[in-house]
Design a protein around this motif. Structure first.
Motif, PDB file in Angstrom:
ATOM      1  N   THR A 291     -15.676  -3.539   0.616  1.00  0.00           N
ATOM      2  CA  THR A 291     -14.569  -2.721   1.097  1.00  0.00           C
ATOM      3  C   THR A 291     -15.032  -1.704   2.127  1.00  0.00           C
ATOM      4  O   THR A 291     -14.461  -1.590   3.222  1.00  0.00           O
TER       5      THR A 291
ATOM      6  N   LEU B 147       0.831  -1.203   0.000  1.00  0.00           N
ATOM      7  CA  LEU B 147       0.000   0.000   0.000  1.00  0.00           C
ATOM      8  C   LEU B 147       0.867   1.256   0.000  1.00  0.00           C
ATOM      9  O   LEU B 147       0.566   2.239  -0.693  1.00  0.00           O
TER      10      LEU B 147
ATOM     11  N   ARG C  12      -4.346  -9.482  -8.797  1.00  0.00           N
ATOM     12  CA  ARG C  12      -4.470  -8.437  -9.815  1.00  0.00           C
ATOM     13  C   ARG C  12      -5.058  -8.939 -11.136  1.00  0.00           C
ATOM     14  O   ARG C  12      -5.440  -8.130 -11.971  1.00  0.00           O
TER      15      ARG C  12
ATOM     16  N   LEU D 208     -10.775  -2.730  -5.213  1.00  0.00           N
ATOM     17  CA  LEU D 208     -11.369  -2.555  -3.891  1.00  0.00           C
ATOM     18  C   LEU D 208     -12.430  -1.464  -3.900  1.00  0.00           C
ATOM     19  O   LEU D 208     -13.441  -1.566  -3.200  1.00  0.00           O
TER      20      LEU D 208
ATOM     21  N   TYR E 205      -6.810  -7.171  -2.834  1.00  0.00           N
ATOM     22  CA  TYR E 205      -5.800  -6.200  -3.270  1.00  0.00           C
ATOM     23  C   TYR E 205      -4.590  -6.893  -3.890  1.00  0.00           C
ATOM     24  O   TYR E 205      -4.011  -6.409  -4.865  1.00  0.00           O
TER      25      TYR E 205
END
Length: 413
Positions: free
Chosen positions: A63, A44, A108, A57, A105
């Motif tokens: 979320t 992050l 991908r 998200l 997260y």
């Protein structure tokens, strides 16, 4: 800076380890969870520095429901009735919900989601096979204590719930090419049989009936689905009562323990149903005492102990403040008030809302696992507990990741 290939390999490794770990001993789950949270924080931060933005998200209602829940739990530290050590301990246990978002997260692409699901299914298949080997009397070297019946690593309660929920994943994703259709169908049937016939977890029976019923409903034409929803669990339950002495004994025990508690209002030794009924009654009293803001995170035990004399409270709920009501909805209600109950239901509703936008097979697998969790939460603090809580968070994280990566942006909120 870490190059893209290395970052990709690390992300995929952590996702696959987390997916596999929920079928292994608790030490593996703890290791995978630490890696997931620590590397999630690192990614992050680096994503912020490199201005990399992934919108997966943001496109999930889940979320905002998870983040909102964690904010409310954290704010309740300001008024909690528990000591700060117990409150922080409980906050950390509730925070495993963040694992759902971290899995989404880290995943991908559709390929990465499928890899994670393959490791998840492989781990559950290993657990399932080990349990059946124990049943037929074949020694399994990785099971240290063979006195636990057909349980491999955890308890009969955890294993029965996990396999009953995993059966839905085996069944509904068998058409996606992740594994042969015959293998998915066989694994699903063996998992349900394991939960219903080999193990004695009463919550596992209900979860298995839930996933089985949902599978039957979706297999039927639309005009027969409502009838199937009502009739099929009754037929299956009656059949189990006729053929399984173990199911008969466990159901009879529930009835007798519940009747004994309703008459005496006393919890006898080894009386799990009476203990639950008493804990639920005390929980409702605690909610009634503070219905608006609750007693704060970690305060379930001190909140209910005030309604028992000190000796009985210690006998039932232990010396410290780390007990729970074996009911997730009431746990949130005592800690956060009536709003906590609404918040938990809203969290599940948001997951269901997200799942409805996914392709059919992923949608059905997600809704089935979510329904299994909702039922399990009626009789255990499922999300709060270690092992089974991690199992559901990783399962839902993988399914939500697969769904959001398989769906065009325009069809998502």
């Amino acid at each position: 800076m870490v190059d893209t290939t290395t970052k990709w390999n690390v992300r995929l490794f952590v996702v696959c380890l987390a997916a596999l770990s929920v079928s292994l001993p608790i030490a593996w789950i703890s290791l995978a969870k630490v890696l997931l949270f620590v590397l999630g924080l690192v990614y992050l931060i680096t994503s912020h520095w490199t201005r990399h933005r992934d919108t997966a998200l943001q496109r999930l209602w889940t979320t905002y429901a998870v983040l909102g829940s964690m904010v409310v739990f954290a704010f309740s530290l300001l008024w909690t009735d528990a000591d700060m050590e117990s409150a922080l301990y409980s906050l950390v246990k509730h925070a495993k919900l963040m694992g759902i978002l971290l899995v989404v997260y880290f995943v991908r692409t559709v390929h990465e989601a499928r890899m994670g699901l393959l490791f998840y299914a492989g781990g559950q298949g290993f657990l399932l096979l080990s349990s059946w080997l124990l049943f037929v009397g074949i020694p399994v070297p990785w099971v240290a204590d063979t006195a636990t019946g057909n349980v491999v690593f955890s308890t009969y309660l955890d294993q029965s719930i996990m396999l009953a929920a995993a059966a839905a994943v085996f069944w509904h994703l068998r058409q996606d090419g992740l594994w042969p259709r015959w293998l998915g169908a066989a694994a699903a049937l063996l998992a349900l049989a394991n939960a219903l016939l080999l193990l004695e977890g009463r919550t596992g029976y209900l979860v298995a009936l839930t996933t089985l019923t949902m599978g039957l409903v979706w297999a039927m034409p639309r005009r027969f689905r409502l009838v199937t929803l009502v009739v099929s669990p009754l037929v299956v339950l009656m059949g189990l009562l006729l053929v399984s002495a173990q199911v008969q004994e466990r159901v009879t025990k529930i009835v007798s323990e519940s009747v004994n508690y309703s008459k005496s209002q006393q919890v006898a030794a080894e009386d799990s149903s009476g203990w639950r009924l008493n804990a639920w009654r005390r929980s409702l009293q605690a909610i009634d005492a503070k219905p608006f803001n609750g007693h704060g995170v970690g305060a379930w035990t001190p909140a209910v102990k005030q309604f028992e004399d000190s000796k009985t409270a210690t006998r039932l709920f232990g010396e410290g403040n780390h007990s729970n009501p074996h009911q997730e909805y009431l746990l949130w209600g005592v800690e956060l008030g009536v709003g906590g109950l609404i918040l938990l239901v809203a969290l599940m509703a948001c997951m269901a809302r997200d799942a409805l936008r996914f392709p059919d097979n992923i949608q059905r697998a997600t809704l089935s696992v979510l329904a299994a969790m909702a039922v399990a939460c009626l009789f255990n603090s499922t999300l709060y507990d270690d092992w089974i809580g991690d199992f559901f968070c990783i399962s839902l994280g993988l399914l939500l990741a697969a769904g959001v990566r398989s769906t065009p942006h325009t069809s998502l909120p």
